[in-house]
Design a protein around this motif. Structure first.
Motif, short mmCIF file in Angstrom:
data_model
loop_
_atom_site.label_atom_id
_atom_site.label_comp_id
_atom_site.label_asym_id
_atom_site.label_seq_id
_atom_site.Cartn_x
_atom_site.Cartn_y
_atom_site.Cartn_z
N LEU A 59 0.83 -1.21 0.00
CA LEU A 59 0.00 0.00 0.00
C LEU A 59 0.86 1.26 0.00
CD1 LEU A 59 -2.76 -1.05 2.56
CD2 LEU A 59 -2.97 -0.91 0.08
N TRP A 60 1.95 1.22 0.76
CA TRP A 60 2.85 2.37 0.80
C TRP A 60 3.49 2.60 -0.57
CZ3 TRP A 60 8.19 2.79 0.09
CH2 TRP A 60 8.75 4.02 0.43
N ALA A 61 3.92 1.52 -1.21
CA ALA A 61 4.55 1.64 -2.53
C ALA A 61 3.57 2.15 -3.57
CB ALA A 61 5.12 0.29 -2.97
N ALA A 62 2.27 1.84 -3.37
CA ALA A 62 1.25 2.30 -4.31
C ALA A 62 0.80 3.72 -4.03
CB ALA A 62 0.05 1.36 -4.27
N GLY A 63 1.41 4.37 -3.05
CA GLY A 63 1.06 5.75 -2.74
C GLY A 63 -0.07 5.91 -1.77
N ALA A 68 -5.64 5.28 4.53
CA ALA A 68 -5.96 4.03 3.83
C ALA A 68 -5.17 2.86 4.40
CB ALA A 68 -5.67 4.19 2.34
N VAL A 69 -3.91 3.12 4.75
CA VAL A 69 -3.04 2.03 5.19
C VAL A 69 -3.44 1.52 6.58
CG1 VAL A 69 -0.67 1.43 5.81
CG2 VAL A 69 -1.11 2.82 3.78
N VAL A 70 -3.63 2.43 7.53
CA VAL A 70 -3.88 2.03 8.91
C VAL A 70 -5.17 1.21 9.05
CG1 VAL A 70 -4.35 2.86 11.25
CG2 VAL A 70 -2.53 3.90 9.89
N PRO A 71 -6.31 1.64 8.50
CA PRO A 71 -7.52 0.80 8.63
C PRO A 71 -7.38 -0.56 7.97
CG PRO A 71 -8.11 3.03 7.98
CD PRO A 71 -6.62 2.92 7.83
N ALA A 208 -6.16 -6.25 -0.44
CA ALA A 208 -6.62 -5.74 0.85
C ALA A 208 -8.08 -6.07 1.10
CB ALA A 208 -6.41 -4.23 0.92
N VAL A 209 -8.84 -6.38 0.05
CA VAL A 209 -10.24 -6.78 0.19
C VAL A 209 -10.36 -8.30 0.16
CG1 VAL A 209 -12.53 -6.68 -0.87
CG2 VAL A 209 -11.07 -4.64 -0.84
N ALA A 210 -9.59 -8.94 -0.70
CA ALA A 210 -9.69 -10.40 -0.88
C ALA A 210 -9.30 -11.16 0.38
CB ALA A 210 -8.82 -10.83 -2.05
#
Length: 231
Positions: A59-63, A68-71, A208-210
């Motif tokens: 997620l960090w690499a995707a910006g 977004a990352v923490v939740p 992150a959803v799957a």
């Protein structure tokens, strides 16, 4: 208490052996994505959650922003609330809630799998010490593997190209070995549901959803199965 800690350390050896290469892979990936060695080790020390740390990197690499990352990372780790309840019931016999809360930080998937198998067979007065030793061995191996991967991973990959491919299978292999240790009886439907929903999710949605969808599906089917057995 001391004998329980040493026993837990001894039982942590299989987990530690699996953690070192997985953490090595994380340390290597973190440095290759632009994080320094110190940051890689700090993430492992503070988060201590293998799969979630790789998702965090992605997620960090995707910006991705912290909002977004923490939740997302929290949702992936929400299953530990269920783990904690199971382990707390075992530790509550003769132990305070404060001890159980202190041990909550080290309750990873692999530690829980081992604890769920071994804790019921231990005397109540040895359980907290044993779990502390188990977690200490796993935590130490995770930090050491991350530091090694961050410091020397790139050179090792250049010298042994096949190592990169092998590292990709370490985390699934570790989960599979622990699953076999716990036994497959009564879990086939839940595992099939989790795998099916995860694969479908990967085809239709981000990882992150799957992953959370697969975990929820597996847990739901296992709860249904357990409920039918008690009826």
């Amino acid at each position: 208490m001391r004998s329980g800690v040493f026993s837990g350390l001894a039982d942590s050896v299989p987990i530690a052996a699996g953690y070192v290469p997985v953490a090595f892979s994380f340390g290597l990936a973190a440095v290759q994505m632009g994080l320094g060695s110190a940051w890689a080790v700090a993430i492992s020390a503070l988060v201590f959650a293998g799969a979630s740390q790789f998702v965090l990197l992605s997620l960090w690499a995707a910006g991705g922003t912290p909002l977004a990352v923490v939740p997302t990372v929290w949702l992936l780790n929400a299953r530990h609330l269920l783990y904690g309840q199971v382990v707390a019931e075992q530790l509550a016999q003769g132990r305070s809630a404060r001890v159980s809360s202190t041990l909550a930080f080290g309750l990873t998937d692999e530690v829980f799998a081992c604890a769920a198998t071994r804790l019921p067979g231990l005397p109540p007065e040895r359980r907290a010490g044993w779990l502390a030793g188990l977690q200490a061995g796993a935590y130490g191996a995770w930090i050491a593997g991350t530091a090694l991967g961050a410091a020397a991973g790139a050179q090792w990959i250049d010298r042994f190209p096949l190592l990169r491919e092998a590292l990709q299978f370490m985390l699934p292999a570790l989960f599979l070995s622990l699953l076999l240790q716990m036994g497959m009886r009564g879990r086939a439907v839940a595992l099939g549901a989790a795998a099916g929903v995860t694969l479908l999710g990967l085809a239709l949605a981000p990882v992150a959803v799957a992953l959370p969808a697969g975990m929820l599906a597996g847990a739901g089917f296992q709860l249904l199965h357990a409920g039918r057995e008690h009826d």
